[in-house]
Design a protein around this motif. Sequence first.
Motif, PDB file in Angstrom:
ATOM      1  N   ARG A 255      23.143  21.947  22.912  1.00 31.78           N
ATOM      2  CA  ARG A 255      23.017  23.383  23.169  1.00 31.78           C
ATOM      3  C   ARG A 255      23.974  23.869  24.260  1.00 31.78           C
ATOM      4  O   ARG A 255      24.348  25.035  24.268  1.00 31.78           O
ATOM      5  CB  ARG A 255      21.577  23.714  23.595  1.00 31.78           C
ATOM      6  N   ASP A 534      25.318  33.064  19.394  1.00 27.96           N
ATOM      7  CA  ASP A 534      24.558  32.490  20.510  1.00 27.96           C
ATOM      8  C   ASP A 534      23.061  32.589  20.251  1.00 27.96           C
ATOM      9  O   ASP A 534      22.290  31.661  20.573  1.00 27.96           O
ATOM     10  CB  ASP A 534      24.912  33.205  21.809  1.00 27.96           C
ATOM     11  N   ASP A 538      20.297  29.534  19.997  1.00 24.89           N
ATOM     12  CA  ASP A 538      19.021  29.484  20.710  1.00 24.89           C
ATOM     13  C   ASP A 538      17.858  29.314  19.733  1.00 24.89           C
ATOM     14  O   ASP A 538      16.929  28.533  19.982  1.00 24.89           O
ATOM     15  CB  ASP A 538      18.823  30.759  21.535  1.00 24.89           C
TER      16      ASP A 538
END
Length: 570
Positions: A255, A534, A538
């Motif tokens: 991540r 993004d 997540d």
Amino acid sequence: MDHQFALIAGAALAIMIAASVFSRRTGVAAPLLLVGLGIGASYLPGAPTIHVEPELVLAGVLPPLLYSSAVNLPVLDVRRNFQLITWLSIVLVIVSAVVIGLVVHWAFPSIRLSLAIALGAVVAPTDAVAATAIGRRVGLPPRLMAVLEGESLVNDASALVVLRTATAAIAAADTFSVAHTALDFLWAVTGAVLIGLVVGWLTVLLRERLDDPVLNTTISFAVPFLAYFPAEEAGVSGVLAVVLAGLVTGSLGSRRFSVRDRQTQATTWTTISFILESAVFLAMGYQLPELLDAARDETNPGEIGGIVAITVGLLIALRFLGLAWPAIGNYRHRDEQGAQMRERLDQFEERLDAMAPADEREETRLAWARRRLARGRADIAFEEREPVTTRGLVVIAWAGMRGVVTVAAAQTIPVGTPHRATIVLAAFLVALITLVLFGLTLPLVIRRMGFEAESAEDKRDAFQSLLRSVGETALDTVGPVDEQTVDGIPVDPQIATMLKEQVLPRMLTGVREVRHARPDTLEQSLVVQRRYLDAMRDALGSERSIGAYSSETYRQVQGLLDSFEQRVGR
């Protein structure tokens, strides 16, 4: 001397590459080929005698090997198979080391008990390299592959803890305390976990801020040693600290690292792992004739054969007996445990539905509880979808090959110890016999078990389902395209239309072709695309923490997001 060293290194690399290519074309396990080639090379005229320092093997070879495996092992697979991995890699390893040590010492009283237990510790850990290579080729289910990989990581640490205690007894006196070993093991595990977690977390934070593939790769070279040496100085397990650091790096890095960083690291560490593993097996074969000569001065061939036969027989018997317990437990309690867990989750969900959060803090806690609930349901579904059956346990038992760690750890037994050459040779022969016995027969065993492979359609459906879920969450998080602004300026209507009708649908369906906007509005387009990307990352992280899909499905979706990131930049 330098010229000779360069010649030997170059010849070794050539042999490694040739063995790997031949293995892929014939299906013969590469470790077997390398051992055979090493034996042949040792008999060449003018072949030099090579002595490898035990400390170099333990501190220079094992940490990067274990880190390379740990950083690529999904934490999700470790969590889901934690109970079986713990049983195989801790309980079974300690029992095997102690039982083999007691029996060998009883059969050959001249072998000190501490040295015999050191032999048991050396041969106890399995090596998943050959087993997983065979499994991928003949269609071993992913869950069984994950168990083998997780076991081979953790059992190295537990075996080396027992080995360290045994070698300490060798150096001090001929005493070996099982209770002392258990206490040492608990301290070694606790301290190693703390050091590994701290080193992994701190290095990830540093590498995230640098965001430079060259610097990050350089730091990654140091991570296994940053975990290993402080742990050893603290008297805990350095190899377990390395494993934890690798797991943390792999989990957080997916991540927090850029695509370039992760791709560079993956290629680099795969290369390092290939060279080190191949070198150990090649050195194993090369040193066998010399070990035979040294062992003849200590004992006779009949005793060496007896030690090897007892050790191999006990390893096979203990592994099958050890896996009989999980098999009986699965047969008796799997359905009952699933029903009880589902009932508890239903009750938990009812309590959550009855809650009325009064503030933002309670809402956050409630959201966390719902994720735990979802993870529990996903775990139940996973057990029903991919259970570890008796057939699977038979394959795990038959995949008991010994390899790199056995060969490397055997050489760490202190030089000058009586019967050291005998024990090291016995460990080498045990590793070789298990490689030949299990390596050549494992493909047949897997095929006879008749595992059903997941269909391409099911894989595609899972991929699309996860991607759709991630995309919907991203849309809810970022908001409609029409409402986006860049530096306080609303997005150009044409750009919003293009993103809404062309770009986002492609991102959400996995189509990799993305049309770019006009040059004068390209920056706005890229900024908005990065926002959604993004948010999708997540969302993928949240989905991975729940675990409703397989690790392979998560890797596929992450690969797709990586391809989009390379197009839009960071």
